[in-house]
Design an enzyme around this catalytic site. Sequence first.
Site, mmCIF file in Angstrom:
data_model
loop_
_atom_site.group_PDB
_atom_site.id
_atom_site.type_symbol
_atom_site.label_atom_id
_atom_site.label_comp_id
_atom_site.label_asym_id
_atom_site.label_seq_id
_atom_site.Cartn_x
_atom_site.Cartn_y
_atom_site.Cartn_z
ATOM 1 N N GLU A 251 -0.222 -1.450 5.894
ATOM 2 C CA GLU A 251 0.189 -0.988 6.664
ATOM 3 C C GLU A 251 1.081 0.678 7.190
ATOM 4 O O GLU A 251 0.821 0.648 7.983
ATOM 5 C CB GLU A 251 2.062 -1.201 5.922
ATOM 6 C CG GLU A 251 3.901 -1.025 6.699
ATOM 7 C CD GLU A 251 3.570 1.075 7.354
ATOM 8 O OE1 GLU A 251 4.132 0.859 8.732
ATOM 9 O OE2 GLU A 251 3.561 1.967 6.185
ATOM 10 N N ASP B 71 0.628 -1.297 0.321
ATOM 11 C CA ASP B 71 -0.251 0.288 -0.001
ATOM 12 C C ASP B 71 0.891 1.592 -0.237
ATOM 13 O O ASP B 71 2.023 1.353 0.517
ATOM 14 C CB ASP B 71 -0.887 -0.220 1.198
ATOM 15 C CG ASP B 71 -0.324 -0.505 2.486
ATOM 16 O OD1 ASP B 71 0.248 -1.131 2.812
ATOM 17 O OD2 ASP B 71 -0.593 0.108 3.516
HETATM 18 ZN ZN LIG Z 1 6.389 2.124 4.262
#
Ligand SMILES: [Zn+2]
Length: 412
Positions: free
Chosen positions: A165, A100
């Site tokens: 994340e 991401d």
């Molecule tokens: Zn990162």
Amino acid sequence: MTPANDFLRVSKRIEQFRDEMVDLQVRLCALPAVAPSSGGEGEARKAEFLRSFLEDNGFEGPTLVKAPDMDAPAGYRPNLLAVYKGRSSARTVWVMTHLDVVPPGELAVWRGDPFKAWVEKGRVYGRGAEDNQQDMVASLFALKAFRAEGLKPAFDVGIALVADEETGSRKGIQYVLEHDNPFRKQDLIIVPDAGNEKGTLIEVAEKSLLWLKIRTLGRQTHGANPEKGVNAFKAASFLVADLETLYRRFPAKDRLFDPPLSTFEPTKKEANVPNINTIPGEDVFYMDSRILPAYPVEAVEKKIRALADRIEARFGVRVEIEVKQKAPAAPPTSVRAPVVQALKRAVKAVYRKEARAAGIGGGTVAALFRHSGFAAACWSKIEDTAHQPNEYCVIDNMVGDAKVYAHIFLQE
Ligand SMILES: [Zn+2]
């Protein structure tokens, strides 16, 4: 311990892959993997693309661990796990990067389209180019070089490409650890999501984080007659001064960290009355504390409450304390852990520098491994352009980091 000749061959091959690495970067930037909660479509398309890349390049698996997410058009958030077979399966060397990216932010301050990467002066510009594609591409091409040279890593190499994340990892590595955990205690786990410009920082520990909102309630009155009210701003100011004593009450020092002590700082301040001749009946300020792992966060919270109680008694106010964020530090990874030693050797061989294990003040995703009992280390050679407009990756860093991984994969 690393066969010198093999390392030379793989290094040369990695250098020949330079343009292909840039090309993969550009392709990855064109698949914006912004989290649904940040207004994006998630990582599914990027994961599909990378799944074919892994299949085409000799990886076993890859397994797709789907974390259900009704807000994502695909209905899930993808986590890809793939293994590249080594001579021994006694342990696995993992490199975990995240799929991401954060949204581009204000487009006007970008010099180009954040999702149409461009190359300029040895850098690839684009959202995600550094965070976290630089080392994702580096780790993939390290293994591509092994394949091209017909060499095997000393041990199995695991590639984990995870979702979510940037927004808490609950549908990313947290989900993998809880549902489909492939990690073993003896594995080496490298998380290239922190580092410094020289490539000499191996992050092994972090402080606990505690963010508080502190609201002091008194009674508003006219500025000429303070005795008729209770000045909340004044009481809160005495509290701010008292909070400074936390530095004395929690004085431990740990040289792993910079700064080496716990910090307790008042930060944001909300506006109170708009005019000078009113005694404010309410005061709101915030506090950011970074606490060494030696102290339980609760001990700090208790002390702050006790200081607030004293202010209540002295000024006749009420002090409400609200926890805005609380992240107790994970147990640190030992500076003697094999993953730290392996990184040190490789950094020395590739960048000719002594890397140092250290702690940082903020949280990284490696903490989730440490909370689960795995020794993980964060490392990469980065300029720290993550989340900024005109984010870029230095191509030399991407190529150099690939060699660092190759070195580690060859270590017996
Ligand atoms: Zn990162």
